[in-house]
Design a protein around this motif. Structure first.
Motif, PDB file in Angstrom:
ATOM      1  N   UNK A  20       2.563   3.335  -2.554  1.00 47.39           N
ATOM      2  CA  UNK A  20       1.169   3.563  -2.163  1.00 47.39           C
ATOM      3  C   UNK A  20       0.227   3.546  -3.376  1.00 47.39           C
ATOM      4  N   UNK A  21       0.575   4.268  -4.431  1.00 47.48           N
ATOM      5  CA  UNK A  21      -0.303   4.353  -5.600  1.00 47.48           C
ATOM      6  C   UNK A  21      -0.501   2.988  -6.263  1.00 47.48           C
ATOM      7  N   UNK A  22       0.560   2.247  -6.362  1.00 46.76           N
ATOM      8  CA  UNK A  22       0.473   0.916  -6.974  1.00 46.76           C
ATOM      9  C   UNK A  22      -0.382  -0.027  -6.123  1.00 46.76           C
ATOM     10  N   UNK A  23      -0.238   0.075  -4.830  1.00 45.63           N
ATOM     11  CA  UNK A  23      -1.033  -0.741  -3.923  1.00 45.63           C
ATOM     12  C   UNK A  23      -2.515  -0.358  -4.015  1.00 45.63           C
ATOM     13  N   UNK A  26      -3.909  -1.924  -7.139  1.00 45.36           N
ATOM     14  CA  UNK A  26      -4.112  -3.357  -6.945  1.00 45.36           C
ATOM     15  C   UNK A  26      -5.373  -3.621  -6.118  1.00 45.36           C
ATOM     16  N   UNK A  27      -5.563  -2.862  -5.046  1.00 42.62           N
ATOM     17  CA  UNK A  27      -6.731  -3.044  -4.196  1.00 42.62           C
ATOM     18  C   UNK A  27      -8.023  -2.690  -4.934  1.00 42.62           C
ATOM     19  N   UNK A  28      -8.009  -1.625  -5.712  1.00 38.22           N
ATOM     20  CA  UNK A  28      -9.193  -1.213  -6.472  1.00 38.22           C
ATOM     21  C   UNK A  28      -9.595  -2.306  -7.457  1.00 38.22           C
ATOM     22  N   UNK A  29      -8.622  -2.828  -8.187  1.00 36.57           N
ATOM     23  CA  UNK A  29      -8.870  -3.906  -9.146  1.00 36.57           C
ATOM     24  C   UNK A  29      -9.362  -5.167  -8.431  1.00 36.57           C
TER      25      UNK A  29
END
Length: 142
Positions: A20-23, A26-29
């Motif tokens: 979840x945190x990695x996703x 990625x979405x924020x970037x």
């Protein structure tokens, strides 16, 4: 005069699972970069598979696809559909995302996109996945 846009559907495989945190990272970037570059679209992540729809100015979409292909987090980047259009289907989303769960209606469209054998079936599968996404995301843009 209406702006000419490029619409691309691509699939890739994550080199390792995204929690979840990695996703979220990625979405924020992606959302920041896409807003800057005039790109809209949506992302589906299931198991290790990504399906993404990108739409925007041709040069910006192609530059993004090249960055994705070089991104060490992805492998097997494949363009499934590429079209020119004058209308955005994901205008409200710099990078829309809805989590998938087994049996939620996304499975068939994702599987069909992964195995499509021509532009017509790919377009139909992309439209089904887009319909699922719009139904889940409603009017919320991100």
């Amino acid at each position: 005069m209406t702006e000419q846009l490029t619409f691309i559907v691509y699939a890739s495989r994550a080199v390792e699972p995204f929690d979840h945190d990695r996703l979220v990272d990625l979405l924020t970037e992606s959302r920041a970069n896409n807003s800057r570059d005039g790109i809209t679209g949506m992302l589906v992540y299931r198991d290790l598979d990504f399906i993404q729809i990108l739409e925007g100015p041709d040069a910006a979409v192609r530059a993004l696809l090249e960055r994705i292909a070089r991104d060490p987090r992805h492998t097997d980047v494949r363009v499934l559909l590429e079209e020119q259009t004058t209308e955005r289907k994901y205008a409200a989303w710099s990078m829309g995302y809805e989590p998938t769960t087994p049996g939620d209606g996304s499975d068939g469209a994702v599987d069909a996109l992964q195995s499509s054998d021509g532009d017509e079936s790919t377009r139909e599968s992309a439209d089904v996945l887009g319909g699922w996404f719009h139904g889940r995301a409603g009017g919320s843009g991100a």
